[in-house]
Write a protein that holds these residues in place. Structure first.
Motif, short mmCIF file in Angstrom:
data_model
loop_
_atom_site.label_atom_id
_atom_site.label_comp_id
_atom_site.label_asym_id
_atom_site.label_seq_id
_atom_site.Cartn_x
_atom_site.Cartn_y
_atom_site.Cartn_z
N SER A 148 0.80 -1.23 0.00
CA SER A 148 0.00 0.00 0.00
C SER A 148 0.83 1.28 0.00
O SER A 148 0.27 2.37 0.10
CB SER A 148 -0.96 0.02 1.20
N ILE A 149 2.15 1.17 -0.10
CA ILE A 149 2.97 2.39 -0.07
C ILE A 149 3.80 2.57 -1.34
O ILE A 149 4.52 3.55 -1.45
CB ILE A 149 3.92 2.38 1.15
N MET A 150 3.67 1.64 -2.28
CA MET A 150 4.50 1.74 -3.48
C MET A 150 3.66 1.65 -4.75
O MET A 150 2.61 1.03 -4.78
CB MET A 150 5.57 0.64 -3.49
N ILE A 180 4.93 -5.61 8.38
CA ILE A 180 3.91 -6.62 8.16
C ILE A 180 2.80 -6.50 9.20
O ILE A 180 1.61 -6.62 8.89
CB ILE A 180 4.53 -8.03 8.21
N ALA A 181 3.19 -6.25 10.45
CA ALA A 181 2.19 -6.08 11.51
C ALA A 181 1.27 -4.90 11.21
O ALA A 181 0.04 -4.99 11.37
CB ALA A 181 2.89 -5.90 12.86
N ALA A 182 1.85 -3.79 10.76
CA ALA A 182 1.05 -2.61 10.41
C ALA A 182 0.15 -2.89 9.21
O ALA A 182 -1.01 -2.48 9.17
CB ALA A 182 1.97 -1.43 10.12
N TYR A 183 0.69 -3.63 8.25
CA TYR A 183 -0.07 -3.99 7.06
C TYR A 183 -1.23 -4.91 7.41
O TYR A 183 -2.35 -4.75 6.92
CB TYR A 183 0.89 -4.66 6.06
N ASP A 184 -0.98 -5.91 8.29
CA ASP A 184 -2.05 -6.82 8.71
C ASP A 184 -3.19 -6.08 9.40
O ASP A 184 -4.35 -6.48 9.30
CB ASP A 184 -1.48 -7.88 9.67
N LEU A 185 -2.85 -4.98 10.08
CA LEU A 185 -3.87 -4.18 10.78
C LEU A 185 -4.54 -3.16 9.85
O LEU A 185 -5.48 -2.49 10.27
CB LEU A 185 -3.24 -3.42 11.95
N GLU A 186 -4.02 -3.06 8.60
CA GLU A 186 -4.46 -1.99 7.70
C GLU A 186 -4.37 -0.65 8.42
O GLU A 186 -5.31 0.15 8.44
CB GLU A 186 -5.89 -2.24 7.20
N GLY A 188 -2.71 2.15 7.96
CA GLY A 188 -2.86 3.41 7.24
C GLY A 188 -4.31 3.81 7.08
O GLY A 188 -4.68 4.97 7.29
N LYS A 189 -5.15 2.85 6.74
CA LYS A 189 -6.58 3.13 6.55
C LYS A 189 -7.27 3.41 7.87
O LYS A 189 -8.07 4.35 7.98
CB LYS A 189 -7.25 1.93 5.85
N ASN A 190 -6.96 2.61 8.89
CA ASN A 190 -7.67 2.74 10.16
C ASN A 190 -7.28 3.98 10.95
O ASN A 190 -8.10 4.50 11.71
CB ASN A 190 -7.46 1.48 11.00
N LEU A 191 -6.03 4.44 10.79
CA LEU A 191 -5.63 5.63 11.53
C LEU A 191 -6.30 6.90 11.01
O LEU A 191 -6.34 7.92 11.70
CB LEU A 191 -4.10 5.79 11.47
N VAL A 193 -9.41 7.03 10.44
CA VAL A 193 -10.74 7.05 11.07
C VAL A 193 -10.62 7.66 12.46
O VAL A 193 -9.68 7.33 13.21
CB VAL A 193 -11.29 5.60 11.18
N PRO A 194 -11.54 8.56 12.85
CA PRO A 194 -11.50 9.12 14.21
C PRO A 194 -11.45 8.01 15.25
O PRO A 194 -12.07 6.96 15.09
CB PRO A 194 -12.80 9.92 14.29
N LYS A 195 -10.71 8.26 16.32
CA LYS A 195 -10.46 7.23 17.32
C LYS A 195 -11.74 6.60 17.86
O LYS A 195 -11.82 5.38 18.05
CB LYS A 195 -9.64 7.83 18.47
N ASP A 196 -12.76 7.43 18.12
CA ASP A 196 -14.00 6.90 18.70
C ASP A 196 -14.87 6.17 17.68
O ASP A 196 -15.89 5.58 18.04
CB ASP A 196 -14.80 8.02 19.36
N GLU A 197 -14.48 6.22 16.39
CA GLU A 197 -15.26 5.55 15.35
C GLU A 197 -14.58 4.28 14.82
O GLU A 197 -15.12 3.60 13.94
CB GLU A 197 -15.51 6.52 14.18
N ARG A 198 -13.41 3.96 15.35
CA ARG A 198 -12.71 2.77 14.88
C ARG A 198 -13.43 1.51 15.32
O ARG A 198 -13.98 1.45 16.41
CB ARG A 198 -11.26 2.77 15.38
N SER A 199 -13.39 0.49 14.48
CA SER A 199 -14.14 -0.73 14.74
C SER A 199 -13.56 -1.50 15.92
O SER A 199 -12.37 -1.41 16.23
CB SER A 199 -14.13 -1.63 13.50
#
Length: 404
Positions: A148-150, A180-186, A188-191, A193-199
């Motif tokens: 997702s970065i290249m 890989i850990a950051a990628y598995d968590l997605e 970039g996409k999740n950050l 999202v506002p903190k109180d709206e994260r799944s």
């Protein structure tokens, strides 16, 4: 439609639907031949390998207790590096693929294995087994494709951000397990999202990942240096663990680069998987992967991902059998006149890095730049980097014409 079908030389244009389906049946027959002969020798292989890896790690950590002496520091560091690579590549990666589930051994099973890596096995199995292997090299679906970065395909619109992708790729190699850990968590996409709206799912995943990272870092950077403290070897042991982890990261990153990024590997559009048959899935795996030629030690240390093509066609077969089926698979490639992308490790790694650098620049920039016109091309690149979309579009048209 696929990205590869936009190429002037389309590698599958000569194949009919009937030929693709027949090819799929031939590949399925190869798979079945391994399933029919899978047995005691395969089980003995993985058990012996796990035992060897654990003794190697234990012996290396014991050597590091005397790491004030340079020979023991070198031996312990090299041994620990090899042990970590074996655990991640030939053991952990393949066990979590379910390659050994048929043994019904709860200690060597995809549902119970937890590897020596920053990302939890459950998160990795989802992003790798379920997403990457199902959507191999599909733009917008396979996040392994560039993490997702290249920029990984000419059809992706160029942006000045991509000029830094060789640098990002170096950083990613050094800290690969955390990437890989950051990628598995997605992440970039999740950050975004506002903190109180994260799944709740993301929050639980992030908590599990942080716990795993804390556990791994405590083991390597606190516990083992403290054990070595009475021997005066705390700092050398700490250094050895850092070197082993970084070396494993660079090696893993390089092997994966060689498997999916060299020139000649195909990339696909989302529409290409609509209504995809099993035979067409096989075809996509064949064209979206690349092999590394070499000896048995290279195959072992790569987790047999040196047979990346065979792995993507048969992800659930024992990795130790890939060398056996590779000539049969290559014969299928030759029968249907398909490109079997393979080469030595230096060649494949060089090709992958060339592609990373080439695609960090606007299409045609590298191909059309000569010593004579270099000042002009640099000036154009500066304008494309600082100007708006219209400027980039106008200069890109000129580059396309020059490259053609």
């Amino acid at each position: 439609m696929t990205a590869l079908q936009k190429l002037a030389d389309n590698p599958i244009a000569h194949l009919s639907s009937e030929q693709i389906e027949e090819m799929g049946r031939e590949l399925e027959a190869i798979r079945q031949s391994v399933l029919d002969t899978r047995g005691a020798s395969d089980a003995a292989y993985i058990r012996k390998l796990i035992k060897t890896q654990r003794y190697l790690e234990l012996g290396s950590r014991a050597a590091l207790l005397g790491s004030l002496f340079p020979p023991l520091f070198v031996a312990g560091t090299v041994g620990l590096t090899v042990a970590k690579i074996l655990e991640n590549m030939e053991i952990g990666h393949n066990v979590m693929h379910g390659q050994w589930d048929w043994m019904r051994d709860p200690k060597i099973h995809s549902s119970t294995w937890e590897w020596d890596n920053a990302t939890p096995s459950s998160a990795w199995k989802h992003s790798h087994n379920e997403l990457h292997h199902n959507f191999t090299n599909v733009l917008g679906k396979d996040n392994d494709l560039g993490y997702s970065i290249m920029r990984v395909d000419e059809d992706q619109r160029w942006h000045p951000f991509f000029l830094a992708q060789p640098f990002w790729n170096v950083i990613n190699a050094l800290i690969f397990e955390y990437g890989i850990a950051a990628y598995d968590l997605e992440l970039g996409k999740n950050l975004k999202v506002p903190k109180d709206e994260r799944s709740a799912e993301f929050k639980a995943g992030a908590k599990a990942t942080l716990q795993k990272i804390r556990k791994q870092m405590t083991k390597d950077y606190v516990v083992h240096p403290l054990i070595a403290l009475p021997f005066g070897a705390a700092l050398p042991t700490l250094a050895a663990n850092v070197i082993a982890n970084v070396s494993r990261n660079i090696w893993s990153h390089s092997i994966i680069m060689c498997g999916h990024f060299p020139e000649g590997v195909s990339v696909f559009e989302k529409a290409s998987i609509e209504g995809e048959t099993k035979a067409e899935w096989y075809l996509r795996q064949m064209l979206g992967s690349a092999n590394i030629s070499g000896g048995k030690f290279l195959h072992l240390m790569s987790g047999n991902l040196s047979h990346q093509i065979e792995h993507h066609i048969y992800p659930d077969l024992p990795s130790s059998r890939y060398a056996e089926v590779a000539p049969q698979v290559r014969a299928v490639f030759e029968k249907y006149d398909l490109p079997y992308v393979t080469g030595s490790f230096p060649r494949q790694l060089g090709s992958a890095w060339h592609k990373v650098i080439r695609l960090s620049l606007p299409n045609g920039w590298l191909a059309s730049t000569t010593p004579k016109n270099a000042p002009k091309r640099v000036a154009q690149l500066y304008k494309m980097s600082t100007g708006g979309r219209k400027v980039r579009k106008a200069i890109q048209a000129e580059l396309d014409q020059a490259a053609a």
